[in-house]
Design a protein around this motif. Structure first.
Motif, PDB file in Angstrom:
ATOM      1  N   HIS A  14       0.641  -1.643   0.164  1.00 35.40           N
ATOM      2  CA  HIS A  14      -0.208  -0.164  -0.621  1.00 35.40           C
ATOM      3  C   HIS A  14       0.853   1.591  -0.135  1.00 35.40           C
ATOM      4  CE1 HIS A  14      -3.472  -2.357   0.787  1.00 35.40           C
ATOM      5  NE2 HIS A  14      -2.821  -2.679   1.945  1.00 35.40           N
ATOM      6  N   THR A  15       1.958   1.337   0.286  1.00 40.18           N
ATOM      7  CA  THR A  15       2.384   2.446   0.548  1.00 40.18           C
ATOM      8  C   THR A  15       3.223   3.014  -0.792  1.00 40.18           C
ATOM      9  OG1 THR A  15       4.194   1.052   2.091  1.00 40.18           O
ATOM     10  CG2 THR A  15       5.031   2.875   1.591  1.00 40.18           C
ATOM     11  N   PRO A  16       3.250   2.298  -2.396  1.00 35.25           N
ATOM     12  CA  PRO A  16       3.743   3.048  -3.237  1.00 35.25           C
ATOM     13  C   PRO A  16       3.088   4.262  -3.408  1.00 35.25           C
ATOM     14  CG  PRO A  16       4.480   1.274  -3.936  1.00 35.25           C
ATOM     15  CD  PRO A  16       3.602   1.391  -2.236  1.00 35.25           C
ATOM     16  N   ARG A  18      11.916  -3.324  10.611  1.00 32.75           N
ATOM     17  CA  ARG A  18      12.713  -2.541  11.223  1.00 32.75           C
ATOM     18  C   ARG A  18      12.351  -1.737   9.931  1.00 32.75           C
ATOM     19  NH1 ARG A  18      15.488   0.467  13.908  1.00 32.75           N
ATOM     20  NH2 ARG A  18      15.296   1.260  15.966  1.00 32.75           N
ATOM     21  N   THR A  19      13.992  -1.982   9.381  1.00 27.65           N
ATOM     22  CA  THR A  19      14.159  -1.013   8.720  1.00 27.65           C
ATOM     23  C   THR A  19      13.483  -0.248   7.739  1.00 27.65           C
ATOM     24  OG1 THR A  19      16.406  -1.859   8.082  1.00 27.65           O
ATOM     25  CG2 THR A  19      16.404  -1.097   6.418  1.00 27.65           C
ATOM     26  N   VAL A  20      12.011  -0.858   6.979  1.00 26.72           N
ATOM     27  CA  VAL A  20      11.446  -0.840   6.352  1.00 26.72           C
ATOM     28  C   VAL A  20      10.443   1.066   7.397  1.00 26.72           C
ATOM     29  CG1 VAL A  20       9.706  -0.250   5.049  1.00 26.72           C
ATOM     30  CG2 VAL A  20      11.415  -2.426   5.248  1.00 26.72           C
ATOM     31  N   TYR A  47      12.212   2.088  -1.142  1.00 25.19           N
ATOM     32  CA  TYR A  47      12.018   1.344  -2.397  1.00 25.19           C
ATOM     33  C   TYR A  47      13.588   0.079  -2.356  1.00 25.19           C
ATOM     34  CZ  TYR A  47       8.544   3.668  -4.215  1.00 25.19           C
ATOM     35  OH  TYR A  47       7.045   4.029  -5.034  1.00 25.19           O
ATOM     36  N   THR A  48      14.821   1.270  -0.956  1.00 27.38           N
ATOM     37  CA  THR A  48      15.960   0.596  -1.591  1.00 27.38           C
ATOM     38  C   THR A  48      14.945  -0.791  -0.534  1.00 27.38           C
ATOM     39  OG1 THR A  48      16.934   1.947  -2.558  1.00 27.38           O
ATOM     40  CG2 THR A  48      18.317   0.597  -0.719  1.00 27.38           C
ATOM     41  N   ALA A  49      14.350   0.226   0.710  1.00 30.10           N
ATOM     42  CA  ALA A  49      14.038  -1.040   2.002  1.00 30.10           C
ATOM     43  C   ALA A  49      13.781  -1.889   1.418  1.00 30.10           C
ATOM     44  CB  ALA A  49      14.332   0.001   3.114  1.00 30.10           C
TER      45      ALA A  49
END
Length: 172
Positions: free
Chosen positions: A71-73, A130-132, A150-152
């Protein structure tokens, strides 16, 4: 000769009783060993099934987190920074709700793991999640660009893949 016949009969009877007793002890010990081996095999099968179920539960929760991440994008594409921040905060609240079962299944999977590779892979998925989450907070605060997400997320899915590989190696 009558005494010798009695003596032979007594010795034969005693030998038969002793042989019967020895055979009985042997059969009893064999039955005990068979029961112990059967119980050990059943216990190992139960542990293997618990381990497999814990891995599957954690992988399922990792994919449920991924469903939320999908859902994030659309949220990140929101042009208005204020509105994007509000939507990201709502999104992060939902992620916190999903995180409880995710964390629990991660802990259960690491408890049941037989190999260090599976434990490391579980920890890797947990850390990547956690990083995301932290990246989404930094994006909401305007500290970092949306590209960081996107990297995460790529690292997250790579960690989930590594977990699947570690589980397959352990089970083979």
């Amino acid at each position: 000769m009558g005494d010798i016949g009695l003596w032979v009969a007594g010795l034969t009877g005693a030998t038969a009783v002793l042989a019967s007793w020895v055979t009985s002890r042997g059969h009893t010990r064999a039955a005990q060993l068979q029961a112990e081996i059967s119980a050990a095999a059943q216990d190992e099968a139960r542990r293997r099934e618990l381990r497999r179920a814990s891995y599957l539960a954690f992988l399922e929760q990792a994919h449920l987190m991924g469903v939320e991440y999908r859902h994030t994008p659309s949220i990140l594409s929101t042009e208005d920074p204020g509105q994007r921040r509000a939507r990201l905060e709502e999104h992060r609240a939902r992620l916190r709700e999903v995180f409880g079962p995710f964390r629990h299944t991660c802990q259960v999977a690491t408890v049941h793991a037989r190999s260090g590779q599976v434990i490391e892979a579980c920890d890797g998925v947990f850390a990547a999640s956690r990083t995301v989450y932290m990246a989404l907070g930094d994006i909401a605060d305007g500290v970092t660009e949306p590209a960081v997400f996107y990297t995460a997320i790529d690292h997250y899915w790579a960690a989930v893949g590594d977990l699947g590989k570690a589980v397959r190696l352990e089970e083979s």
